[in-house]
Each structure stands twice: as C-alpha cells, then as structure tokens.
Design an enzyme around this catalytic site. Structure first.
Site, PDB file in Angstrom:
ATOM      1  N   GLU A  70      -7.031 -48.150 -81.603  1.00 11.81           N
ATOM      2  CA  GLU A  70      -6.757 -47.392 -82.824  1.00 11.81           C
ATOM      3  C   GLU A  70      -8.045 -46.998 -83.537  1.00 11.81           C
ATOM      4  O   GLU A  70      -8.153 -45.892 -84.069  1.00 11.81           O
ATOM      5  CB  GLU A  70      -5.845 -48.186 -83.767  1.00 11.81           C
ATOM      6  CG  GLU A  70      -4.391 -48.242 -83.310  1.00 11.81           C
ATOM      7  CD  GLU A  70      -3.740 -46.872 -83.179  1.00 11.81           C
ATOM      8  OE1 GLU A  70      -4.197 -45.905 -83.799  1.00 11.81           O
ATOM      9  OE2 GLU A  70      -2.755 -46.775 -82.423  1.00 11.81           O
ATOM     10  N   TYR A 153      -3.498 -47.384 -92.506  1.00 14.11           N
ATOM     11  CA  TYR A 153      -3.058 -46.824 -91.217  1.00 14.11           C
ATOM     12  C   TYR A 153      -3.250 -47.833 -90.089  1.00 14.11           C
ATOM     13  O   TYR A 153      -2.311 -48.142 -89.342  1.00 14.11           O
ATOM     14  CB  TYR A 153      -3.785 -45.506 -90.865  1.00 14.11           C
ATOM     15  CG  TYR A 153      -3.534 -45.175 -89.410  1.00 14.11           C
ATOM     16  CD1 TYR A 153      -2.281 -44.729 -89.005  1.00 14.11           C
ATOM     17  CD2 TYR A 153      -4.499 -45.422 -88.421  1.00 14.11           C
ATOM     18  CE1 TYR A 153      -1.993 -44.520 -87.666  1.00 14.11           C
ATOM     19  CE2 TYR A 153      -4.223 -45.221 -87.089  1.00 14.11           C
ATOM     20  CZ  TYR A 153      -2.967 -44.758 -86.705  1.00 14.11           C
ATOM     21  OH  TYR A 153      -2.681 -44.574 -85.384  1.00 14.11           O
ATOM     22  N   ASP A 171      -1.163 -41.533 -89.928  1.00  8.69           N
ATOM     23  CA  ASP A 171      -2.490 -40.943 -89.684  1.00  8.69           C
ATOM     24  C   ASP A 171      -2.374 -39.421 -89.826  1.00  8.69           C
ATOM     25  O   ASP A 171      -1.334 -38.911 -90.267  1.00  8.69           O
ATOM     26  CB  ASP A 171      -3.023 -41.356 -88.302  1.00  8.69           C
ATOM     27  CG  ASP A 171      -2.263 -40.689 -87.157  1.00  8.69           C
ATOM     28  OD1 ASP A 171      -1.183 -40.103 -87.402  1.00  8.69           O
ATOM     29  OD2 ASP A 171      -2.762 -40.723 -86.012  1.00  8.69           O
TER      30      ASP A 171
HETATM   31  N1  ADE Z   1      -3.743 -41.513 -81.920  1.00  9.29           N
HETATM   32  C1  ADE Z   1      -3.832 -42.510 -82.801  1.00  9.29           C
HETATM   33  N2  ADE Z   1      -3.149 -43.588 -82.406  1.00  9.29           N
HETATM   34  C2  ADE Z   1      -2.608 -43.274 -81.213  1.00  9.29           C
HETATM   35  C3  ADE Z   1      -1.812 -43.960 -80.281  1.00  9.29           C
HETATM   36  N3  ADE Z   1      -1.445 -45.209 -80.503  1.00  9.29           N
HETATM   37  N4  ADE Z   1      -1.440 -43.322 -79.179  1.00  9.29           N
HETATM   38  C4  ADE Z   1      -1.842 -42.052 -78.958  1.00  9.29           C
HETATM   39  N5  ADE Z   1      -2.586 -41.347 -79.780  1.00  9.29           N
HETATM   40  C5  ADE Z   1      -2.980 -41.946 -80.901  1.00  9.29           C
END
Ligand code: ADE
Length: 382
Positions: A70, A153, A171
C-alpha cells in the site's frame, strides 16, 4: 429512511458483457447518496470476484505485505510497483528485518519510487511494531493510524485487506469512483468530502467482506473508472447506479480546486568523471531528497564557459567539457529544469567528492529519479 438493498429487486443486466447484479432505482423515488452507495455493493462484489487482477500482495495478503504494497502503491502504478515489491520482500521478508535494515540500504531499495520519507517511516513503524506489537502490524484501525507514515487510508487498507475489519479505505481511486457515482462536484481534495464518503462507505460495507469491498472500489478506479482518459463505462459494474454517467458529468468529475503553480528552479548538473569513476555528493540530512546522493549541481542554467569558470576543483585539471543535455523533474511543489555537462578530469580533486564506480552507482548509492536522465547517459543507455 434508506433502502435496504438486500430486500430490493436485483436483475442481471444485458447491457454489459459481464454478469452483474444491479439494483433498480425507483423512478418516483430517486436514491439518496447513502442509498446509491448501498446499491453499489452487490454488483461491485460480484464484479470483483470475477475481475480482480492477480497481484503478489493479493495472493498472500499477510499484514506486512499489505502494508508495504500500500505504501508503494501511493507512489506509482501497480505494474511499476511489482518489481520493487518482490525485491523488497526478498531482502526484507518481515517486520523485524525492516526494523533493522541500514537506512542507506533501505533508500536503495526505494530508489526511484520517490518521497523517501515514506521509506524512513516504514523503518520507524517497523521498530514500533517490533517493540510493541510482536513484530506485526496491529489488527486495529486506531492502533495502525498511530504509526509513522500510516494515515486513515493506509490504516483502512491494512485493517480491511489483511484483517477483514470493516473500515473504509478511501484513496484517489475511490474518491474518483464515488464522486462520479454520486455526481458530486465538490472538491475531492477537501478533508470534509473524504470524511463524508468514509461515512457512506462504512455504513454500506458488508461486514464480512470488507477486503473485497474496498479492493473492489480501488480496482474499479484503477482499471475501469480510470484516472486518465475515458472511463470504461461499458465494463463498469456500477454503470447503472452511476449518477455522474446518467447526467453526462464524467468529464468534469472528479473536481479538484486548482493548486498554486509549482516553483521552477534552474540547476546545472555536473557529471565529473575521472578514471572511469564519477563524482557523487551526499545531500543535506534535512529537506528535499534528504541524505540521498546526487551529482554535484549548482543553481542557474550555466553555459560551458560559465561551468569552466565556476568549477573549483582542488588540485584537479579539466580535460574537456561537453554538454549533457537538458532534463526536467517535477516534484510536488517544485520543478527542476536541469542543464547537464559532462566534465572529464585528468586526476581526482582532493577530498571534495566521492568518486564511485558505475557498478557502485547502480548497486550501492541511492540517487533520486531526478537525475535518471544523466544516469542513463553515463551508462550509455541514451
Ligand atoms: N492501489 C492502491 N491500493 C491498491 C491495491 N490494494 N490493489 C491495487 N491497486 C491499488
């Protein structure tokens, strides 16, 4: 009173190539925002179950892996994150390894991702996790949020994806999807707008499928309701509940209030070479790109003659100076417009810079992306 989607009528739409469950909006009683968010749940989960991309952190969603992925995903696209993530996991497979890694090695693993304080915060948080939580990210949204570098987030993403705790994870992807679904023209950068969405989502989220619900929203934002270019409404599980689409507002949503323009700084970058080595210097330990290594550079856009005059090399003689082209790098608040020169030296200046071999430049010293055009040049890649 909101509509309980579980008691509502579903039908499989034939307008889309995907089998999805859609909730009918009564003609005479349009959805409230909370109804609309609730109505997304069934089609979203059904779509996610059949369309989720296979990603390394999804296949094995242990808390440590979810956390690292993340933080990396806040920096760049999924495809670009994959090699960083795999390399990071190989070298630092758990919280304890991260807590103990040398900062310079950590920054090298992070090289190219940008926002290097994020990497430093990873190490700080890993130290707290080791001391306080048995070497694992805690299984509580509130405890996660207290850790360095973890905001609402990231705490929501770790709690929901790794522990299936029903908390939202909003997000940029989710802000875009939800503001479009609700046809909201409010500024998505406002905290109050984000908080309202978190409330709707928290209420609508199925308590046993928090991970799929949040990832479904993120995934829809990443591959269907895309950030650049036309949204792919024909593939979208939320198309029939999307008010932005119905009202033809997708070009103007999400709305972001204009930011003030970035400051432009001109810099002249010097690629000082002697005996197959190149000069690096360490940046100050505070401020932009703190503690990273860089090619020596000075303010302004200098001509070749200016460079010759400006060079103060202790005991070294210049053989020749060649232009090395212009490059631009955009940070969040400032832009560097760079003019490069390749300067060959007959001998090393005394103690002024670190002269490193190309191999060391590649493997050892963390140099920010701002200089990547010049790294390519000296490696003969451009
Ligand atoms: N962008 C942010 N978190 C994500 C996730 N868990 N899977 C795919 N894209 C992402």
């Amino acid at each position: 009173m909101g509509i309980d989607t579980r008691e509502h009528k579903y039908y499989a739409t034939s307008a889309s190539p995907y089998e999805k469950l859609q909730v009918l909006e009564p003609e005479d009683k349009p959805f409230s925002p909370a109804d609309r968010i609730r109505a997304m749940t069934a089609p979203l989960l059904s779509w996610y179950d059949s369309h989720a991309r296979i990603l390394p952190w999804r296949e094995q969603p242990q808390p440590y892996r979810v956390w690292i992925s993340e933080i990396m995903l806040q920096q760049t696209r999924v495809e670009a994150v994959k090699p960083y993530f795999n390399r990071f996991m190989e070298e630092l497979p758990d919280v304890r390894a991260l807590a103990q890694v040398e900062e310079e090695r950590l920054l090298k693993l992070w090289e190219g991702l940008g926002y290097y304080n994020r990497a430093r915060n990873l190490k700080k948080a890993a130290q707290v996790m080791t001391e306080k939580y048995g070497g694992c990210p805690p299984d509580s949204f509130e405890e996660l949020k207290k850790l360095p570098g973890i905001g609402s987030y990231t705490a929501g993403a770790i709690a929901s994806i790794a522990y299936n705790i029903p908390v939202p994870a909003v997000d940029g992807n989710v802000l875009r999807v939800i503001s479009r679904v609700l046809a909201s023209q409010e500024d998505i950068l406002k905290q109050s707008v984000k908080r309202k969405m978190e409330e709707y989502l928290k209420e609508a989220m199925p308590k046993d499928r928090a991970s799929a619900f949040n990832q479904g929203l993120i995934e829809t934002g990443a591959i269907v309701c895309v950030p650049n270019g036309e949204p792919k409404c024909r593939e979208c599980p939320l198309a029939s509940v999307c008010l932005g689409r119905k009202q033809g507002l997708l070009d103007t949503i999400p709305y972001k209030a204009p930011k003030k323009p970035r400051k432009v700084e001109e810099r002249t970058v010097l690629l000082l070479e002697a005996e197959d080595r190149i000069a690096l210097e360490k940046r100050p330990d505070k401020g932009l790109l703190a503690s990273l290594y860089q090619f020596p550079n000075v303010e302004g856009s200098l001509t070749k003659d200016d460079v010759r005059k400006a060079l103060t090399l202790k005991g070294a003689e210049v053989e020749h100076i060649q232009p090395a082209g212009k490059a631009k790098h955009i940070f969040s608040h400032v832009e560097w417009h760079m003019t490069g020169y390749r300067v060959s030296l007959k001998n090393f200046p005394a103690g002024q810079y670190l002269f490193v071999q190309r191999q060391e430049l590649k493997e050892k010293y963390p140099v920010p992306n701002a200089f990547s055009a010049y790294i390519k040049l000296i490696n003969g890649e451009s």
